[in-house]
Scaffold this active site. Structure first.
Site, PDB file in Angstrom:
ATOM      1  N   ASP A  26      34.360  35.311  40.857  1.00  0.00           N
ATOM      2  CA  ASP A  26      35.036  35.292  42.163  1.00  0.00           C
ATOM      3  C   ASP A  26      34.597  36.463  43.040  1.00  0.00           C
ATOM      4  O   ASP A  26      34.395  36.304  44.246  1.00  0.00           O
ATOM      5  CB  ASP A  26      36.561  35.336  41.988  1.00  0.00           C
ATOM      6  CG  ASP A  26      37.131  33.994  41.532  1.00  0.00           C
ATOM      7  OD1 ASP A  26      36.511  32.948  41.827  1.00  0.00           O
ATOM      8  OD2 ASP A  26      38.194  33.991  40.881  1.00  0.00           O
ATOM      9  N   LYS A  66      43.490  30.696  34.148  1.00  0.00           N
ATOM     10  CA  LYS A  66      42.503  31.751  34.388  1.00  0.00           C
ATOM     11  C   LYS A  66      42.764  33.026  33.596  1.00  0.00           C
ATOM     12  O   LYS A  66      41.832  33.703  33.192  1.00  0.00           O
ATOM     13  CB  LYS A  66      42.413  32.075  35.897  1.00  0.00           C
ATOM     14  CG  LYS A  66      41.754  30.968  36.698  1.00  0.00           C
ATOM     15  CD  LYS A  66      41.691  31.276  38.184  1.00  0.00           C
ATOM     16  CE  LYS A  66      40.465  32.061  38.535  1.00  0.00           C
ATOM     17  NZ  LYS A  66      40.173  32.023  39.999  1.00  0.00           N
TER      18      LYS A  66
END
Ligand code: ATR
Length: 283
Positions: free
Chosen positions: A113, A76
């Site tokens: 997110d 990520k």
């Protein structure tokens, strides 16, 4: 642009999730359900990628017909350096979870997110007014950063944060600004006083891990309490908050909602998050 740099644009678009390991990911089931439900002629597959192969794989994916990918641990953070375009929110959080392989060959990296975090609360607690008072975030890892960024975006004027390792909370303050107030881990209970929103962004309470144990006496009834842990759905922290009359939202919806912007970009249809999807992803 030379032909070799342009990506193949198939009639049957492919997306996937890259990580190492990847077998545990629930994303293929989630996107697979949406593809089937909306009758879309596309594919979503798990792609195991070792860290040393990340750059090579990212270059190859568009040429193989991939239109995009989700990104999970341990990639990520490292995908940011390999992307051509990084959204502001991905740069701020310091990680990306959604890639778009553009027709011009460029890799676009985004982080959804925080969007998923807010969309989950809004769907399950429609009366929530985040800027009515302080928010309190417990934890300072990657998930906490997404929660902090998105809470500040809603207009929260004071964002309290605590973490076992205080320096990580201090780093968030340094990056996100003066609205962030760091509390010592030993004083975690105090930061709940007057909070409108309380978030567990640590991994405590996850299956196989001890419960998050901080004193909840200062938690007022009606406070919105959410946990980023979704296995189990009902963590000991949420249970105790509910017993104190708080409004609770479990963490599964964040996983489901963070997936919607990517699906829409890759496959051209805005998917819905509903109870059926929850059941399928939990099965
Ligand atoms: P993620 O990206 O999922 O947030 P992470 O970056 O590893 O994962 O962060 C995990 C969070 O859980 C951190 O806030 C971590 O605290 P530290 O920064 O002190 O490690 C917190 N955490 C994990 N185990 C913990 C424990 N036993 N007690 C308190 N906090 C814990």
């Amino acid at each position: 642009m030379p032909d070799s740099q342009q990506s193949a644009r198939p009639n049957s678009p492919i997306a996937g999730v890259i990580g190492w390991p990847i077998a545990h990911s629930r994303s293929p089931r989630l996107h697979g359900h949406w593809l089937q439900r909306y009758g879309i002629n596309g594919h979503y597959i798990p792609v195991p990628v070792m860290p040393e192969h990340l750059a090579e794989v990212l270059r190859a994916m568009p040429r193989m017909g991939f239109v995009g990918a989700n990104v999970t641990i341990p990639h990520k953070e490292s995908v940011l350096a390999l992307a051509d375009v990084v959204t502001d929110r991905a740069a701020l959080i310091g990680a990306a979870n959604t890639l778009i392989f553009r027709p011009d060959g460029k890799i676009h990296a985004d982080n959804t997110d925080g969007y998923g975090f807010i969309a989950n609360i809004r769907q399950n607690a429609p009366g929530w007014i985040p800027d009515l008072g302080p928010a309190a975030v417990i934890g300072a890892g990657g998930a906490a950063r997404a929660a902090v960024a998105s809470l500040l975006e809603t207009g929260v004027t004071e964002l309290r944060i605590t973490n076992r390792t205080r320096i990580r909370a201090e780093q968030i303050r340094a990056e996100f600004g003066a609205k962030v107030v760091v509390y010592d881990w030993a004083q975690a209970g105090n930061m709940l006083e007057g909070a409108v929103t309380v978030v567990n962004a640590t991994s405590m309470g996850m299956e196989g891990k001890p419960a998050l144990r901080i004193p909840l006496d200062a938690l007022a009834p009606g406070t919105l309490v959410t946990d980023l842990v979704y296995a189990p759905l009902m963590t000991p922290f949420l249970e105790e908050a509910q017993a104190r009359g708080c409004e609770i939202v479990d963490g599964l919806g964040m996983l489901l909602h963070q997936a919607t912007p990517g699906f829409e970009r890759w496959f051209g249809h805005r998917p819905e998050v509903d109870d059926e999807l929850r059941r399928i992803v939990l099965a």
